[in-house]
Design a protein around this motif. Structure first.
Motif, PDB file in Angstrom:
ATOM      1  N   LEU A  88      -4.702  -3.537   7.458  1.00  0.00           N
ATOM      2  CA  LEU A  88      -3.976  -3.998   7.103  1.00  0.00           C
ATOM      3  C   LEU A  88      -3.583  -4.892   8.309  1.00  0.00           C
ATOM      4  O   LEU A  88      -2.507  -6.164   7.602  1.00  0.00           O
ATOM      5  CB  LEU A  88      -2.800  -2.590   6.831  1.00  0.00           C
ATOM      6  CG  LEU A  88      -3.363  -2.513   4.842  1.00  0.00           C
ATOM      7  CD1 LEU A  88      -2.803  -1.063   4.995  1.00  0.00           C
ATOM      8  CD2 LEU A  88      -2.862  -2.938   4.077  1.00  0.00           C
ATOM      9  N   SER A 108       1.549   2.222   3.353  1.00  0.00           N
ATOM     10  CA  SER A 108       2.689   2.439   4.184  1.00  0.00           C
ATOM     11  C   SER A 108       3.579   1.463   3.774  1.00  0.00           C
ATOM     12  O   SER A 108       3.705   1.141   2.840  1.00  0.00           O
ATOM     13  CB  SER A 108       1.565   0.734   4.681  1.00  0.00           C
ATOM     14  OG  SER A 108       2.114   0.162   6.133  1.00  0.00           O
ATOM     15  N   PRO A 119       0.853  -1.609  -0.148  1.00  0.00           N
ATOM     16  CA  PRO A 119       0.351   0.175   0.321  1.00  0.00           C
ATOM     17  C   PRO A 119       0.435   1.738  -0.180  1.00  0.00           C
ATOM     18  O   PRO A 119       2.250   1.127   0.866  1.00  0.00           O
ATOM     19  CB  PRO A 119      -1.233  -0.080   1.089  1.00  0.00           C
ATOM     20  CG  PRO A 119      -0.899  -1.362   1.555  1.00  0.00           C
ATOM     21  CD  PRO A 119       0.397  -2.166   1.748  1.00  0.00           C
TER      22      PRO A 119
END
Length: 650
Positions: free
Chosen positions: A240, A159, A156
């Motif tokens: 996540l 992240s 992502p």
């Protein structure tokens, strides 16, 4: 050779009137009973970002109970870098289940780093079930896009962590089949045998889809589970925190779900969703664009032949000898170089070699595209297209030797040196390709890619080269020495005529002429490059056959027009210019390949990937130059021979 050997008995059986069955060339129908176990296979990991394939088991994936076993691979698969192995993913026909596979040992730093790298480089897992690649659907910009394979992982943008795909939700489409006669079924090795259909009533696999997920599981919760034990179904997590992160010390649990769904798709049509290509209007636009170029050039050739050449010849032949002698003193243009037009060109040996190889490549392309358009080279048989091209090229060496040696006899007037010329023809194109492939292979070896050819394959290629191609080329050269001699219609003067100076170099016109053949193929070239480098299937060989035929016509017309223009300005050095007038299209193909690399393959990263791309593009451009150059030269030679054989010279 293997796929061709397999297909011959199948083609024979399909012609038997008593056989009530259907057959898709390149594959075999297989029916399964309920609960029968099928194991998926895995191909090399691939990426459109690096173009370096790697083994599936180079990453910490679960291995089968019986160990890793490689499937038999043909020559084309090896050259394409395919490495098909067995996998632990088991499917029981028409049985929906959720299965535990394994939990890995704690990831080492090396394993974690490598898995993150493969994730960042957008590597895809390519899984195969009953010879069907797994397909994934993804929504992009509001449109549903289909892809073959699924990613190793994802990262992502918000992240710093990378996450691995460790849970797969499979959907297998099956068609219930009730037999009424005899069918061709297959063994695991793909060998076709005839069986009574009543014994094989059951289900046929007609679709294979996957939804990849990343699911974090507690290793302690599954430590008592064994491979193929049942587990609870899960939904793909959106958070996540519930996804499986890739980092050192993590133990990754691999699981999968299988859902079978009845489908109305019949077995012969199961590849339609893979081979469906959008943009049919674009292909037709390409063909119409090519037709306009063809008619434009055909009009010019028509004017040259009927209005200019035939008019001059008619006036010349109607005069008596005294008037002809007087007219000869007043001639201009191509009529002035009667005694020089068939003068030996520069580097005649190289010209004969390139024309011979060009005819060989053209023949290979025509036969391959024709049989592909008929559907006899199916993508269901991986590597078959490339294997067929190599076999055709080897056996068409006899044509290359014949054409090259006969042209040599025409230029030199003798057969002396035909053996060394035949050796040159056999080694020229093949040698250049072999050198480039060896250099690229060194790069692949250094990067430990499955695309690197094994040493044994190099010896196999050398054996095919010197065991089939070279002897057949020498045999073709021998036939060339015994063929009827092509005699020039006029004698060549001992002293060459001086060529008048021009305001611009004639090679500018020759290089510019390549834009016309390029205009006939550049749209189709885009789809071919997308198929080669973006992992898409290309199967519109009907369009390709039409475009190729138009390309042949345009190359011939361009070369003839340019040759006539050079003759009109008293330039008798037309041999090489006729070759490169059409062969210069290769320059634009290579430049377009660079343009495609810069603007359409922006995801391709690193000098290694760029070197591989440019190396293979160079081979493609070189082959196109020899093929189109030979077409243009041979038609120009026929044109010049016909033109000057119509002139009466005392």
């Amino acid at each position: 050779m293997k796929p061709l050997v397999q297909i011959l008995p199948v083609l024979f059986l399909t012609l038997l009137p008593c056989l009530q069955a259907f057959y898709l060339p390149g594959s075999f129908m297989h029916t399964y009973s309920r609960g029968e176990a099928i194991f998926a296979k895995v191909n090399s990991l691939t990426s459109i970002e690096t173009e370096l394939p790697y083994s599936y088991y180079s990453l910490p994936y679960c291995t089968p109970k019986e160990g890793i076993k490689k499937s038999a691979e043909n020559l084309g698969e090896l050259l394409m870098g395919d490495q098909i192995d067995n996998s632990p993913y088991r499917f029981r026909v028409n049985v929906n289940e959720s299965i535990y596979v394994c939990t890995t040992a704690p990831l080492t730093q090396e394993q974690a780093t490598l898995t993150k790298q493969r994730t960042r480089q957008m590597y895809q897992v390519n899984m195969i079930l009953d010879n069907l690649p797994v397909m994934r659907y993804a929504e992009q910009n509001g449109a549903l896009i289909q892809w073959t394979g699924f990613p190793v992982g994802f990262y992502p943008f918000d992240s710093l962590d990378d996450y691995i795909i460790n849970h797969l939700k499979f959907k297998v489409l099956v068609h219930e089949y009730e037999g009424t006669g005899e069918v061709i079924v297959s063994s695991e090795e793909g060998l076709g045998v005839v069986e009574t259909d009543s014994k094989k009533n059951g289900y046929q696999i007609v679709g294979f889809e996957v939804t990849p997920c990343s699911v974090r599981r507690d290793p302690k919760a599954v430590e008592n589970l064994k491979m193929y034990d049942s587990i609870d179904r899960v939904n793909c997590p959106m958070e996540l925190e519930k996804s499986q992160v890739i980092k050192e010390g993590e133990r990754i649990t691999f699981t999968y779900e299988v859902e079978f769904e009845m489908s109305e798709i019949r077995w012969p049509s199961r590849w339609d969703s893979y081979l469906k290509m959008d943009g049919a209007k674009v292909h037709w636009f390409s063909i119409m664009n090519s037709m306009m170029v063809v008619f434009f050039l055909a009009g010019i050739v028509f004017i040259i032949f009927l209005r200019t050449v035939r008019r001059d010849l008619t006036r010349y032949e109607e005069l008596d000898k005294e008037a002809q002698s007087q007219m000869n003193e007043e001639l201009s243009g191509w009529k002035l170089i009667v005694g020089d037009v068939f003068r030996e060109p520069a580097c005649p040996r190289l010209l004969c070699v390139m024309v011979g190889n060009g005819v060989q490549i053209t023949g290979m392309a025509v036969v391959t595209i024709f049989f592909s358009a008929l559907g006899l080279l199916s993508p269901a048989s991986r590597g078959m297209l490339l294997t067929g091209m190599i076999i055709l090229f080897l056996f068409l060496g006899i044509t290359a030797g014949y054409v090259g040696v006969r042209l040599w006899r025409t230029i030199k007037g003798t057969s002396d040196g035909w053996k060394s010329l035949s050796w040159s023809i056999a080694c020229f194109f093949s040698g250049v390709v072999f050198v480039i492939l060896t250099a690229l292979n060194m790069i692949l070896w250094k990067n430990k890619s499955t695309g690197a050819l094994p040493v044994s394959l190099f010896f196999t290629l050398l054996a095919l080269w010197f065991g089939i191609s070279v002897p057949l080329t020498l045999l073709g050269g021998l036939y060339g020495t015994r063929a009827n001699h092509i005699e020039y219609p006029i004698r060549t003067n001992q002293i060459p005529r001086e060529i008048p100076p021009r305001s611009y170099p004639s090679w500018f016109l020759v290089l510019g002429a390549g834009t016309l053949p390029f205009g006939t193929l550049f749209i189709e070239l885009f789809f071919i490059l997308s198929s080669l480098w973006l992992g898409r299937f290309y199967y519109v060989f009907g369009f390709l056959l039409i475009v190729f035929l138009l390309l042949v016509i345009v190359c011939g017309e361009v070369s003839v027009v340019l040759t006539y223009m050079h003759l009109c300005v008293e330039d008798w050095r037309w041999w090489w210019k006729a070759f490169f007038a059409s062969g210069s299209v290769a320059l634009y193909v290579f430049l377009y390949s660079i343009n495609y690399l810069v603007f359409d393959l922006r995801s391709l990263s690193g000098p290694v990937s760029a070197m591989l791309y440019l190396g293979y593009s160079l081979i493609m451009a070189f082959a196109i130059m020899l093929s189109t150059g030979a077409i243009g030269f041979l038609l120009s030679f026929y044109f010049v021979h016909y033109l000057f054989s119509s002139v009466k010279i005392d």
